[in-house]
Design a protein around this motif. Structure first.
Motif, PDB file in Angstrom:
ATOM      1  N   LEU A 667       0.838  -1.203   0.000  1.00 49.21           N
ATOM      2  CA  LEU A 667       0.000   0.000   0.000  1.00 49.21           C
ATOM      3  C   LEU A 667       0.873   1.253   0.000  1.00 49.21           C
ATOM      4  CD1 LEU A 667      -3.131   0.164   0.389  1.00 49.21           C
ATOM      5  CD2 LEU A 667      -2.642   0.773   2.761  1.00 49.21           C
ATOM      6  N   ILE A 668       1.863   1.236   0.875  1.00 46.85           N
ATOM      7  CA  ILE A 668       2.748   2.389   0.998  1.00 46.85           C
ATOM      8  C   ILE A 668       3.585   2.540  -0.266  1.00 46.85           C
ATOM      9  CG2 ILE A 668       4.741   3.293   2.263  1.00 46.85           C
ATOM     10  CD1 ILE A 668       3.491   2.166   4.824  1.00 46.85           C
ATOM     11  N   GLU A 670       2.811   1.651  -3.294  1.00 41.79           N
ATOM     12  CA  GLU A 670       2.002   2.198  -4.373  1.00 41.79           C
ATOM     13  C   GLU A 670       1.779   3.697  -4.183  1.00 41.79           C
ATOM     14  OE1 GLU A 670      -2.212   1.383  -4.644  1.00 41.79           O
ATOM     15  OE2 GLU A 670      -1.988   0.831  -6.747  1.00 41.79           O
ATOM     16  N   GLY A 671       1.537   4.092  -2.947  1.00 44.15           N
ATOM     17  CA  GLY A 671       1.345   5.516  -2.663  1.00 44.15           C
ATOM     18  C   GLY A 671       2.584   6.331  -3.010  1.00 44.15           C
ATOM     19  N   GLN A 672       3.748   5.786  -2.683  1.00 44.81           N
ATOM     20  CA  GLN A 672       4.985   6.486  -3.003  1.00 44.81           C
ATOM     21  C   GLN A 672       5.147   6.624  -4.517  1.00 44.81           C
ATOM     22  OE1 GLN A 672       7.616   7.853  -1.120  1.00 44.81           O
ATOM     23  NE2 GLN A 672       6.219   7.740   0.590  1.00 44.81           N
ATOM     24  N   HIS A 674       2.724   6.665  -6.799  1.00 45.10           N
ATOM     25  CA  HIS A 674       1.755   7.669  -7.271  1.00 45.10           C
ATOM     26  C   HIS A 674       2.280   9.093  -7.066  1.00 45.10           C
ATOM     27  CE1 HIS A 674      -2.117   4.992  -6.772  1.00 45.10           C
ATOM     28  NE2 HIS A 674      -1.332   4.582  -7.759  1.00 45.10           N
TER      29      HIS A 674
ATOM     30  N   HIS B  95      -5.639   4.629   1.762  1.00 51.66           N
ATOM     31  CA  HIS B  95      -4.312   5.250   1.804  1.00 51.66           C
ATOM     32  C   HIS B  95      -4.314   6.549   0.991  1.00 51.66           C
ATOM     33  CE1 HIS B  95      -0.129   5.842   2.283  1.00 51.66           C
ATOM     34  NE2 HIS B  95       0.298   5.292   1.172  1.00 51.66           N
ATOM     35  N   GLN B  98      -0.545  10.855   2.788  1.00 53.60           N
ATOM     36  CA  GLN B  98       0.810  10.473   3.192  1.00 53.60           C
ATOM     37  C   GLN B  98       1.254  11.379   4.325  1.00 53.60           C
ATOM     38  OE1 GLN B  98       3.353   9.690  -0.257  1.00 53.60           O
ATOM     39  NE2 GLN B  98       1.618   8.738  -1.278  1.00 53.60           N
TER      40      GLN B  98
END
Ligand code: FES
Ligand code: FES
Lengths: 800, 164
Positions: A667-668, A670-672, A674, B95, B98
Motif C-alpha cells: 500500500l505504501i 504504491e502511494g509512493q 503515485h 491510503h 501520506q
C-alpha cells in the motif's frame, strides 16, 4: 502460532489516526507560554549592496519586542554550512543567515522582527528601512562563466564554484569514426519543491537547555550543524521534528530561519516561533534541478552504445547550502542508466547566479541524469528507425549479467529489466497503441498519439559511508535503530530515520512484528526527536528502509539472540538447541516445551533467574552501514494525446512497473509511486520557477507556480516485479524517488514521439501548450498534416 | 474591536477580534483549533477548508468577523468523538494521505462535494477537489476514497446528518 507474515502485507497506516482527525502536531501548532512571533524582511532585489538598514521605527511599533539587522547578528550568526566540499579547490562563499553587506538573491533575509503575534510582526516589517545599491544580476549560467562576466561574489573572482570530472574508458576511441553520434542540449528547469506544510520553527531556551522544533527532515543532522554554527554545545540542544508535512528534499537543509530563531530565543530569553508564508517560502526554500546538459552519445549502426559524454552546468544559486554542490554529481553515477558502454565522461561545473540556492529535490541528481539518457535513447532509436524499446534492449544489462560493474564505477547487484519491460508493455498494450499511432499519423488526425518510454534505474540507500568519504561528503551514511522490549512484552522501536509522510511507523512495526514474532499492534515506533532517538542520519534519498529498516532488522536479531540465552536457561537446554519461530522459543525435538518472547521479557525484567552473567535486558541496538547502494528500476510507459491545433498534451494512460525489491507494505509502495509520478509529470508539463530579467522570482505564489491539481493528473496503472536486493537481508531497495525519476522522460518522450512527423526533436520543459504549439510550428511545413497552417505567430517558433 | 459570536464544532465562542483577522488564524491562534492547517497565502491550496453553515470555504479567505452568527465545522468536529466519519474512514482505508497536511481540507471539501453530488464519478471528484492541492499522493487514492465514502454515506445518510 501461524500469524500471516507482516512483511508484504498491505497494513493500513497507524499514523493516519491523528492525520485524519486533525490531531496532528505540526510545528506551527506548538504553543508555549510567552511565545513570540518572528518575521523576516527579505531582499526585494536580486543583487545589491546593503548601504543602510534601519530597524528603529519597527522597534517602536505596537506589539514589537525586538528588531535586528544582519549587522546586529554579525558576530554571532556564523555561516550556514555546506557539508559537501566536492573538490579541494571548491569556491565556498560565506553565507550569513541574515545578509550583512550584500544580498545575492531576491528573498534573502535582511532583517528580523519579533513581536507579540504574527500580525504585529508582519506589520512591523513595513517600518524597516533598507537602502540598496543595485549590483548586476547574474542569471544566465552560460553568460556567467564568460571572461569579464558580472560576479555574484566579487571577492571570489569567478562565478564557477567547482568543476568535477569523472572519466572511464577511452572516450576518444568510442567517438572516433562512430557510425552514429547524437548531440543534444537539454535544460532541466528550476523547480520549487513545495511541500504542503510551509516551514516552521519554534525555539525555547530554559537555563542552558535549548529546544528547537522544526519542520525538518533531518533533526539529527540539524542538531549537529546548529551546534557547529552557533557554538551551542550539542548536548544542550534538542531538536524535534514533530509531524512534518512533506519535504521532498526541501527540508533537508539548515536554514537561516532556524539559526536565527535559535539565536533570538537565546538573546531574548523568550520562546519564539516563525512560520513561513508560501510566498516567502517559494523564494527562500531551496530550489531543485536547474541544469544545462550538453550530451553526446556515440553508437554503432545497430544501436549499441559506444560512449557517452556528459557536460553539465549546474546552477548553485547564490550560495552553497547543505549539499548543494553534490546534488548534480549524484547524476554522474546514473547518466549511464541501465546500459552497457565502453567509455563515459562526466563533467560538471557548479555555477553561482543571483538566484535562490538549489539543493536536493526528490531524486536529487538522478532525475536529471535519467532524463538525459532516456531522452537520448529515444533520439538514438529515431535516428536508426528502431523502436525505442528495441534500442534499449540492445543495450541494457541482461538479467544473467548481474552483479554488473557499470562504466560509472558502481556495482548493480540485481535487476531484471526484461521482466519489468515485458510486464509494462503487456499492461500498456504497446502494440495496439503503436498501431493506433500509425493510423492517426496516416489520416493526419489533428490529435496525435505519442508513446514515451523510460527504462530507468536509480541508486538508493544513501549510502555506504566509505563511498561518501571518497566523494568528500561531510558525514557517513549509516542508520541506527534500537529495540526496547518492555516488561509486558510490548516493544518500542526507536529509529534514526525521520519520516514526514512515508509511513515508517507502520512499516517499521511490520518488520519488528515479523522478526520478533509479536503482534503488529504491540509495536510502537518512535522517531524525530534527538531526545528520544539519539542517533540517526535522517530521511532522504530513499534511504530509510534500505538503511534504517536493515538496522532495525539487525537490532531485532540481537534481541532474539539475547532472548535465546534466557530461553535456554529457563528450558534447561543448550542454547544451540533453541529454536525461535513465531515469537516462541522451543527446544529442538521437544515441541511442547516453549517460552514465548513475552514470557522471556517478563523473566528478564524480573531478573530472578537468569543465566550466569546475563545483563537483565533484551534491549538491543544496531547501526547499519550498507556495503553498496540499492538499485530499484522499472519500465514506465506513457501514452499522450497531443492536440496539434492547441498544443495541449493530455496523458491518456500511464503504466509504471517498478522493481523495488522486496516490499514491506504494498500500500505504501504504491502511494509512493503515485506521488512520485505526480511530481515527475509536474516537471514535464507544469512547473517552473521563473525569474524575470531583473532577477525577481515571478512564481512566488501557488497561483503562479503550478503544482498540479487532481484534474491535471491521470489515473495511473502501477505494478511491480520483484528482484530482491542482494546486498541487504531484507532484499529491499527503496521507493521514495522512483516515480519522480522515471516519469519526467517518459512524458517528454511521449510528446516528442507524437510530434516526430512534424520534425519536432525536442520540447523544452515544462511542455506547456504554448511550447508544444510553437514546437509544432517550428518544424518543417512539409511535416504538417494541415499544410499551410504553419504561418502566423507559429512561424516565430523561437522558444522551442 | 468587533465582536464575533460563532459556534465551532459544537462549542460557542464570543470574542473581540481585529477586523482583519482571518478565520483560519482565529481558529488556530485564538481558539487553539489547530486541526485546520494553512498551506498558502493566495487561497490556492485548500488546506484550510472548513464548513461555514454547511458550505465549504477556505478559512484563509474569510474574515473571522464574517463568521459572526454562523456555524463552523472543522475536521475536529467530524465523527462522533469515537467513531470516524465515513470520509475519514475511507481516507484511511484507501491510503489517501501520506504526510496528511492536505487531508483536513481535502476531507472538508469532499464533504461539501458529496452533499452536492452524492454519487460523483472519478472525473467529478477530480473537478470538485480542484481547489485542494496535495503534493504527496498524486490524488488517485483520494479520488477512490471520496467515491467509497460517498457510497457509504448513501447507505447510511444518518451518519452524514450527524456531522451538520
Ligand atoms: S491556506 Fe487557505 S487556501 Fe491555502
Ligand atoms: S498527503 Fe501530503 S499534501 Fe496531501
Amino acid at each position: 502460532m501461524t500469524a500471516a507474515p507482516e512483511i508484504g502485507s498491505a497494513r493500513l497506516r497507524s499514523e493516519d489516526a491523528k492525520l485524519i482527525t486533525g490531531q496532528t502536531n505540526w510545528t506551527d501548532n506548538i504553543q508555549l507560554p510567552g511565545l513570540l512571533h518572528v518575521a523576516f524582511l527579505r531582499s526585494p532585489v536580486s543583487h545589491a549592496r546593503i548601504t543602510r538598514v534601519d530597524v528603529e521605527a519597527a522597534r517602536q511599533r505596537p506589539g514589537v519586542v525586538a528588531a535586528f539587522s544582519g549587522a546586529d547578528f554579525a558576530d554571532e550568526q556564523g555561516s550556514l554550512p555546506c557539508a559537501w566540499p566536492v573538490t579541494e579547490d571548491m569556491v565556498l562563499p560565506d553565507h550569513p543567515p541574515i545578509a550583512v553587506d550584500e544580498v545575492r538573491y531576491a528573498g534573502e533575509p535582511v532583517a528580523v522582527v519579533v513581536a507579540r503575534d504574527r500580525y504585529a510582526a508582519a506589520d512591523a516589517l513595513e517600518a524597516i528601512d533598507v537602502d540598496y545599491e543595485t549590483l548586476p544580476a547574474v542569471l544566465d549560467m552560460e553568460e556567467a562563466i564568460k571572461e569579464g562576466a558580472d560576479l555574484v561574489h566579487s571577492d571570489k573572482g569567478t562565478n564557477q564554484s567547482y568543476e568535477w570530472v569523472f572519466e572511464a574508458g577511452d572516450i576518444d576511441a568510442a567517438f572516433r569514426d562512430a557510425p552514429v553520434v547524437i548531440e543534444r542540449r537539454y535544460i532541466q528547469q528550476r523547480l520549487i519543491p513545495t511541500a504542503m506544510e510551509p516551514r516552521a520553527v519554534v525555539c525555547s531556551v530554559v537555563g542552558d537547555e535549548y529546544t528547537m522544533w522544526s519542520a525538518t527532515q533531518i533533526p539529527h543532522i540539524l542538531r549537529l550543524m546548529l551546534a557547529t554554527v552557533t557554538g551551542i554545545p550539542e548536548h544542550r540542544l534538542r531538536v524535534i521534528a514533530p509531524d512534518v508535512g512533506g519535504g521532498f528534499g526541501s527540508k533537508l537543509q539548515v536554514y537561516s530561519e532556524e539559526v536565527i530563531c535559535l539565536l533570538l530565543a537565546r538573546r531574548l530569553g523568550r520562546p519564539v516561533k516563525w512560520t513561513e508564508s508560501r510566498s516567502e517560502g517559494n523564494a527562500s526554500v531551496h530550489h531543485g534541478r536547474d541544469q544545462i546538459q550538453r550530451l553526446s552519445l556515440a553508437a554503432e549502426a545497430d544501436g549499441r552504445i559506444r560512449g557517452l559524454k556528459v557536460d553539465l552546468l549546474a546552477d548553485m544559486g547564490a550560495y552553497l547550502m547543505l549539499v548543494t554542490p553534490g546534488v548534480p554529481l549524484l547524476g554522474a553515477f546514473m547518466f549511464n542508466g541501465i546500459y552497457k558502454m565502453d567509455a563515459y565522461t562526466f563533467k560538471c561545473a557548479g555555477i553561482f547566479t543571483t538566484k535562490t540556492p538549489t539543493d536536493a529535490y526528490r531524486g536529487a541528481g538522478r532525475p536529471e541524469a535519467t532524463f538525459g539518457i532516456e531522452r537520448l535513447m529515444d533520439e538514438l532509436a529515431n535516428e536508426l528507425s528502431l523502436d525505442p524499446l528495441e534500442v534499449r534492449r540492445r543495450n541494457w544489462i541482461t538479467h544473467e549479467e548481474f552483479p554488473y560493474d557499470t562504466i560509472a564505477g558502481l556495482t548493480y547487484d540485481s535487476g531484471n529489466y526484461e521482466a519489468a519491460t515485458d510486464k509494462a508493455t503487456e499492461l500498456f498494450d504497446y502494440d495496439a497503441l503503436r498501431a493506433e499511432q500509425a493510423e492517426r499519423r496516416e489520416r493526419q488526425d489533428p490529435v496525435q498519439l505519442g508513446i514515451g518510454v523510460s527504462t530507468f534505474t536509480e541508486m538508493c540507500g544513501l549510502a555506504p559511508s566509505r563511498v561518501l568519504g571518497s566523494l568528500a561528503y561531510g558525514a557517513g551514511g549509516w542508520e541506527h535503530a534500537s529495540v526496547r522490549v518492555l516488561p509486558s512484552g510490548k516493544v518500542e522501536v526507536v529509529t534514526g530515520s525521520s519520516a514526514h509522510g512515508q509511513g515508517h511507523e507502520t512499516a517499521w512495526a511490520q518488520i519488528t512484528a515479523d522478526r520478533l514474532g509479536v503482534p503488529f499492534e504491540d509495536v510502537r515506533v518512535l522517531h524525530g526527536d534527538t531526545g528520544i532517538s539519539p542517533k540517526g542520519m535522517d530521511t532522504y534519498g530513499s534511504r530509510s528502509l534500505a538503511v534504517g529498516g536493515v538496522a532495525l532488522y539487525n537490532a531485532c536479531d540481537k534481541v532474539v539472540e539475547k532472548a535465546k540465552r534466557v530461553a535456554a536457561h529457563l528450558l534447561e537446554a543448550d542454547e544451540k538447541d533453541i529454536e525461535f519461530a513465531g515469537g516462541s522459543f522451543s527446544v529442538r525435538g521437544v515441541p511442547d516445551q516453549t517460552r514465548s518472547i513475552q514470557e522471556i521479557s517478563l523473566a528478564t525484567f524480573a531478573a530472578h533467574d537468569l543465566p550466569e552473567g546475563f545483563e537483565p535486558s533484551l534491549d538491543s541496538d544496531a547501526t547499519h552501514d550498507p556495503d553498496n547502494f540499492s538499485f530499484p528500476h522499472g519500465t514506465h510507459l506513457c501514452a499522450v494525446e497531443v492536440d496539434t491545433e492547441t498544443g495541449f498534451a493530455k496523458i491518456r494512460s500511464y503504466i509504471a512497473v517498478d522493481d523495488v525489491g522486496k516490499v514491506v507494505n504494498p500500500l505504501i509502495v504504491e502511494g509512493q509511486v503515485h506521488g512520485g509520478l505526480a511530481q515527475g509529470i509536474a516537471q514535464a508539463l507544469y512547473e517552473e520557477a521563473v525569474y524575470d530579467a531583473d532577477g525577481n522570482l515571478t512564481t512566488t505564489t501557488m497561483a503562479d507556480y503550478l503544482v498540479p491539481s487532481a484534474t491535471d493528473l491521470p489515473t495511473f496503472t502501477t505494478d511491480r516485479t520483484e528482484t530482491p536486493a542482494t546486498t541487504n537481508p531484507l532484499g529491499v531497495k527503496g521507493v521514495g524517488e522512483a516515480g519522480t525519476i522515471a516519469s519526467t522522460p517518459a512524458v517528454v518522450n511521449s510528446i516528442v514521439d507524437a510530434l516526430r512527423p512534424y520534425g519536432v526533436a525536442d520540447v523544452p520543459m515544462p511542455c506547456t501548450p504554448e511550447r508544444v504549439w510553437r514546437a509544432i510550428r517550428g518544424g518543417g511545413p512539409e511535416h504538417s498534416p494541415r499544410p499551410g497552417a504553419g504561418g502566423g505567430l507559429g512561424s516565430a517558433g523561437g522558444e522551442a | 474591536m468587533p465582536r464575533v459570536s460563532v459556534e465551532v464544532d459544537g462549542v460557542k465562542y464570543d470574542d473581540d477580534v481585529e477586523p482583519r483577522l482571518l478565520l483560519a488564524h482565529y481558529l488556530r491562534d485564538r481558539l487553539g483549533k489547530v486541526g485546520t492547517p494553512i498551506g498558502c497565502d493566495t487561497s490556492n491550496c485548500g488546506a484550510c477548508t472548513v464548513l461555514l453553515d454547511g458550505m465549504s470555504v477556505k478559512s484563509c479567505s474569510v474574515l473571522a468577523v464574517q463568521a459572526d452568527g454562523k456555524d463552523v465545522t472543522t475536521i475536529e468536529g467530524l465523527g462522533d468523538g469515537h467513531g470516524l466519519h465515513p470520509l475519514q474512514q475511507a481516507f484511511h482505508e484507501e491510503h489517501a494521505l501520506q504526510c496528511g497536511y492536505c487531508t483536513p481540507g481535502m476531507i472538508m471539501a469532499a464533504l461539501d462535494l458529496i452533499r452536492e453530488n452524492p454519487d460523483p464519478s472519478d472525473q467529478e471528484v477530480r473537478e470538485g477537489l480542484e481547489g485542494n492541492l496535495c503534493r504527496c499522493t498524486g490524488y488517485q487514492n483520494i479520488v477512490r476514497a471520496v467515491r467509497n465514502a460517498a457510497g457509504a454515506m448513501r447507505q447510511s445518510p444518518a451518519q452524514e446528518e450527524a456531522t451538520r
